[in-house]
Motif scaffolding. Structure first.
Motif, PDB file in Angstrom:
ATOM      1  N   GLY A  47       0.816  -1.195   0.000  1.00 17.34           N
ATOM      2  CA  GLY A  47       0.000   0.000   0.000  1.00 17.34           C
ATOM      3  C   GLY A  47       0.857   1.254   0.000  1.00 17.34           C
ATOM      4  O   GLY A  47       2.015   1.243   0.434  1.00 17.34           O
ATOM      5  N   LYS A  48       0.257   2.344  -0.481  1.00 16.79           N
ATOM      6  CA  LYS A  48       0.970   3.621  -0.483  1.00 16.79           C
ATOM      7  C   LYS A  48       1.366   3.987   0.943  1.00 16.79           C
ATOM      8  O   LYS A  48       0.563   3.888   1.872  1.00 16.79           O
ATOM      9  CB  LYS A  48       0.088   4.704  -1.088  1.00 16.79           C
ATOM     10  N   GLY A  49       2.610   4.374   1.162  1.00 12.64           N
ATOM     11  CA  GLY A  49       3.133   4.729   2.476  1.00 12.64           C
ATOM     12  C   GLY A  49       3.737   3.556   3.226  1.00 12.64           C
ATOM     13  O   GLY A  49       4.408   3.747   4.252  1.00 12.64           O
ATOM     14  N   GLU A  50       3.506   2.318   2.706  1.00 17.09           N
ATOM     15  CA  GLU A  50       4.078   1.133   3.348  1.00 17.09           C
ATOM     16  C   GLU A  50       5.579   1.088   3.079  1.00 17.09           C
ATOM     17  O   GLU A  50       6.060   1.553   2.051  1.00 17.09           O
ATOM     18  CB  GLU A  50       3.377  -0.120   2.816  1.00 17.09           C
ATOM     19  N   ILE A  51       6.317   0.502   4.011  1.00 14.04           N
ATOM     20  CA  ILE A  51       7.774   0.442   3.892  1.00 14.04           C
ATOM     21  C   ILE A  51       8.181  -0.708   2.966  1.00 14.04           C
ATOM     22  O   ILE A  51       7.680  -1.837   3.092  1.00 14.04           O
ATOM     23  CB  ILE A  51       8.433   0.260   5.274  1.00 14.04           C
ATOM     24  N   PHE A  52       9.089  -0.404   2.040  1.00 15.65           N
ATOM     25  CA  PHE A  52       9.689  -1.478   1.227  1.00 15.65           C
ATOM     26  C   PHE A  52      10.615  -2.308   2.098  1.00 15.65           C
ATOM     27  O   PHE A  52      11.461  -1.768   2.831  1.00 15.65           O
ATOM     28  CB  PHE A  52      10.493  -0.896   0.051  1.00 15.65           C
ATOM     29  N   THR A  53      10.488  -3.658   2.014  1.00 13.32           N
ATOM     30  CA  THR A  53      11.345  -4.552   2.787  1.00 13.32           C
ATOM     31  C   THR A  53      11.880  -5.648   1.865  1.00 13.32           C
ATOM     32  O   THR A  53      11.436  -5.788   0.712  1.00 13.32           O
ATOM     33  CB  THR A  53      10.569  -5.207   3.943  1.00 13.32           C
ATOM     34  N   GLU A  54      12.769  -6.431   2.398  1.00 11.35           N
ATOM     35  CA  GLU A  54      13.318  -7.543   1.612  1.00 11.35           C
ATOM     36  C   GLU A  54      12.275  -8.622   1.360  1.00 11.35           C
ATOM     37  O   GLU A  54      12.466  -9.483   0.515  1.00 11.35           O
ATOM     38  CB  GLU A  54      14.535  -8.137   2.318  1.00 11.35           C
ATOM     39  N   LYS A  55      11.138  -8.568   2.113  1.00 10.90           N
ATOM     40  CA  LYS A  55      10.082  -9.551   1.928  1.00 10.90           C
ATOM     41  C   LYS A  55       9.067  -9.131   0.867  1.00 10.90           C
ATOM     42  O   LYS A  55       8.430  -9.993   0.250  1.00 10.90           O
ATOM     43  CB  LYS A  55       9.366  -9.786   3.255  1.00 10.90           C
ATOM     44  N   ASN A  56       8.893  -7.827   0.678  1.00 11.09           N
ATOM     45  CA  ASN A  56       7.881  -7.399  -0.296  1.00 11.09           C
ATOM     46  C   ASN A  56       8.473  -6.803  -1.578  1.00 11.09           C
ATOM     47  O   ASN A  56       7.741  -6.367  -2.462  1.00 11.09           O
ATOM     48  CB  ASN A  56       6.889  -6.416   0.332  1.00 11.09           C
ATOM     49  N   LEU A  57       9.784  -6.789  -1.653  1.00 13.43           N
ATOM     50  CA  LEU A  57      10.450  -6.220  -2.834  1.00 13.43           C
ATOM     51  C   LEU A  57      11.428  -7.232  -3.428  1.00 13.43           C
ATOM     52  O   LEU A  57      12.228  -7.831  -2.703  1.00 13.43           O
ATOM     53  CB  LEU A  57      11.204  -4.933  -2.451  1.00 13.43           C
ATOM     54  N   SER A  58      11.350  -7.436  -4.754  1.00 12.16           N
ATOM     55  CA  SER A  58      12.233  -8.413  -5.413  1.00 12.16           C
ATOM     56  C   SER A  58      12.606  -7.900  -6.808  1.00 12.16           C
ATOM     57  O   SER A  58      12.263  -6.782  -7.190  1.00 12.16           O
ATOM     58  CB  SER A  58      11.532  -9.772  -5.509  1.00 12.16           C
ATOM     59  N   CYS A  59      13.289  -8.757  -7.545  1.00 15.63           N
ATOM     60  CA  CYS A  59      13.773  -8.403  -8.884  1.00 15.63           C
ATOM     61  C   CYS A  59      13.287  -9.462  -9.872  1.00 15.63           C
ATOM     62  O   CYS A  59      13.580 -10.649  -9.709  1.00 15.63           O
ATOM     63  CB  CYS A  59      15.297  -8.342  -8.917  1.00 15.63           C
ATOM     64  N   LYS A  60      12.537  -9.021 -10.879  1.00 16.53           N
ATOM     65  CA  LYS A  60      12.029  -9.937 -11.901  1.00 16.53           C
ATOM     66  C   LYS A  60      12.072  -9.282 -13.277  1.00 16.53           C
ATOM     67  O   LYS A  60      12.135  -8.059 -13.391  1.00 16.53           O
ATOM     68  CB  LYS A  60      10.579 -10.345 -11.595  1.00 16.53           C
ATOM     69  N   ARG A  61      12.051 -10.099 -14.303  1.00 12.86           N
ATOM     70  CA  ARG A  61      11.907  -9.604 -15.654  1.00 12.86           C
ATOM     71  C   ARG A  61      10.499  -9.075 -15.866  1.00 12.86           C
ATOM     72  O   ARG A  61       9.581  -9.547 -15.211  1.00 12.86           O
ATOM     73  CB  ARG A  61      12.209 -10.714 -16.668  1.00 12.86           C
ATOM     74  N   PRO A  62      10.311  -8.124 -16.786  1.00 14.35           N
ATOM     75  CA  PRO A  62      11.283  -7.537 -17.717  1.00 14.35           C
ATOM     76  C   PRO A  62      12.093  -6.419 -17.083  1.00 14.35           C
ATOM     77  O   PRO A  62      11.831  -6.006 -15.950  1.00 14.35           O
ATOM     78  CB  PRO A  62      10.383  -6.996 -18.830  1.00 14.35           C
ATOM     79  N   GLY A  63      13.063  -5.936 -17.860  1.00 10.43           N
ATOM     80  CA  GLY A  63      13.943  -4.894 -17.346  1.00 10.43           C
ATOM     81  C   GLY A  63      13.532  -3.500 -17.762  1.00 10.43           C
ATOM     82  O   GLY A  63      14.390  -2.649 -18.002  1.00 10.43           O
ATOM     83  N   SER A  64      12.222  -3.267 -17.867  1.00  2.53           N
ATOM     84  CA  SER A  64      11.737  -1.967 -18.344  1.00  2.53           C
ATOM     85  C   SER A  64      11.527  -0.958 -17.218  1.00  2.53           C
ATOM     86  O   SER A  64      11.237   0.204 -17.477  1.00  2.53           O
ATOM     87  CB  SER A  64      10.412  -2.164 -19.097  1.00  2.53           C
ATOM     88  N   GLY A  65      11.690  -1.416 -15.960  1.00  4.75           N
ATOM     89  CA  GLY A  65      11.470  -0.519 -14.828  1.00  4.75           C
ATOM     90  C   GLY A  65      12.751  -0.072 -14.168  1.00  4.75           C
ATOM     91  O   GLY A  65      13.770   0.118 -14.813  1.00  4.75           O
ATOM     92  N   ILE A  66      12.666   0.053 -12.836  1.00  2.00           N
ATOM     93  CA  ILE A  66      13.819   0.525 -12.061  1.00  2.00           C
ATOM     94  C   ILE A  66      14.840  -0.609 -11.930  1.00  2.00           C
ATOM     95  O   ILE A  66      14.494  -1.743 -11.579  1.00  2.00           O
ATOM     96  CB  ILE A  66      13.363   1.022 -10.679  1.00  2.00           C
ATOM     97  N   SER A  67      16.092  -0.311 -12.193  1.00  2.00           N
ATOM     98  CA  SER A  67      17.145  -1.333 -12.186  1.00  2.00           C
ATOM     99  C   SER A  67      17.368  -1.884 -10.776  1.00  2.00           C
ATOM    100  O   SER A  67      17.367  -1.133  -9.790  1.00  2.00           O
ATOM    101  CB  SER A  67      18.450  -0.731 -12.704  1.00  2.00           C
TER     102      SER A  67
END
Length: 358
Positions: free
Chosen positions: A315-335
């Motif tokens: 949700g907006k204002g929620e903290i990004f953590t190692e549990k809710n943030l990852s890296c997946k294809r495609p590479g069109s977004g933030i590196s």
């Protein structure tokens, strides 16, 4: 990368037949080689009557005949040279031939105006011959098979003398050394001479090729260096091009099963064409050395690379953590290189599962 000058070495694989020699020119032209090269000699001037043949020659020619008898059958007449030169011109390929004696040198240079002279490895200590070649040639290609580095340097001194010395100056070791040490002598060598590394055995065993000797000669003399190949197959000359060979010379034949001294260590027509094609591919592949995405790679970056995505509903204002943030294809977004910059920060919008972070 510079374009490699490829010499298709017909040598004596015509077996004394002008018709075969013409066919060899056709093959060389169709292969894409830059030049086709023969050998010009008078057996009487080249070899003593009872001189023995090399071991490899005894295996591929009549064992009882002398080297003189073998070579006598492989001479090309002046008229034959004219026919071959004319045919090469029609086929759009440069005609070259290696002279082995003064009479042959003057035939090529004076009669037929051949200004690029290839000196074979066996003549590298023949100082009188080297002087005459240097006095009349515009460009020299010098093979260095069987030679030490010191012998190569000695030959360069003789050639430098021939390049810059006056006709009435007496040749001598002192004169050779002075010519080689002079600025003019060095300039002439750099602009008019190419060294060829070679292993003078037919066929040459791979463990005696020593392509690194090309680097040694380049560093020692500051000259352009190429490679004259006598190995079996096409892979060694292709490797030499990758190491920076400016010239490649390779024997070829109409048919390896033909009788004669050099056929067994030669390429057949399809192999010669393959070698030329592979060399041209390697030249393109060497590139300019700048590490950057190529034009064809740009379209694949988005597919192959990854971006930051949500692995849970955020949700907006929620903290990004190692549990809710990852890296997946495609590479069109933030590196993903910025992954840790986002950990601990507040989300600026609502993100569904697999939604790209923006």
């Amino acid at each position: 990368m510079q374009r490699t000058f490829i010499i298709a070495e017909a040598g004596v694989n015509h077996n004394g037949s002008v018709e075969n020699a013409i066919k060899l020119i056709d093959v060389a032209s169709e292969s894409g080689a830059d030049a086709v090269k023969f050998q010009t000699f008078s057996a009487d001037a080249l070899v003593s009557k009872n001189s023995p043949k090399a071991a490899y020659q005894k295996l591929t020619t009549e064992a009882e005949e002398t080297q003189f008898e073998m070579l006598k059958k492989l001479e090309l007449s002046e008229d034959s040279h004219q026919k071959l030169i004319d045919h090469a011109g029609r086929k759009g390929i440069e005609f070259l031939s290696t002279p082995f004696d003064l009479q042959s040198l003057f035939l090529l240079n004076k009669k037929f105006n051949i200004k690029k002279i290839k000196i074979p490895s066996g003549e590298i200590t023949n100082a009188p011959f080297l002087v005459e070649i240097a006095r009349c040639a515009d460009e020299i290609i010098l093979s260095t098979g069987m030679s030490t580095l010191a012998e190569v340097e000695a030959a360069l001194g003789v050639i430098a003398f021939g390049f810059i010395g006056k006709i009435n100056t007496r040749p001598s070791s002192k004169a050779f050394a002075e010519a080689y040490s002079s600025q003019e002598g060095q300039e002439q060598l750099r602009s008019r001479l190419i060294l060829l590394h070679a292993t003078t055995e037919y066929p040459a065993p791979p463990d005696e090729i020593n392509l690194n000797a090309m680097d040694t000669m380049s560093a020692a003399f500051g000259l352009r260096v190429g490679y004259s190949d006598h190995s079996q197959g096409v892979h060694i000359p292709v490797a030499a091009v990758a190491k920076g060979a400016s010239v490649i010379e390779k024997h070829f034949t109409l048919d390896r099963s033909l009788p004669g001294p050099d056929h067994k260590a030669s390429l057949e027509p399809t192999e010669l064409k393959l070698m030329v094609q592979l060399i041209r591919d390697v030249e393109k592949a060497m590139g300019d050395g700048i590490k950057r995405p190529t034009p064809s790679e740009w379209k694949n970056r988005e597919v192959a690379r990854k971006s930051l995505v949500a692995t849970d509903n955020i949700g907006k204002g929620e903290i990004f953590t190692e549990k809710n943030l990852s890296c997946k294809r495609p590479g069109s977004g933030i590196s993903p290189i910025q992954y840790w910059d986002y950990i601990g920060q507040k989300a600026n919008a609502d993100y569904p599962i697999d939604g790209p972070i923006t």
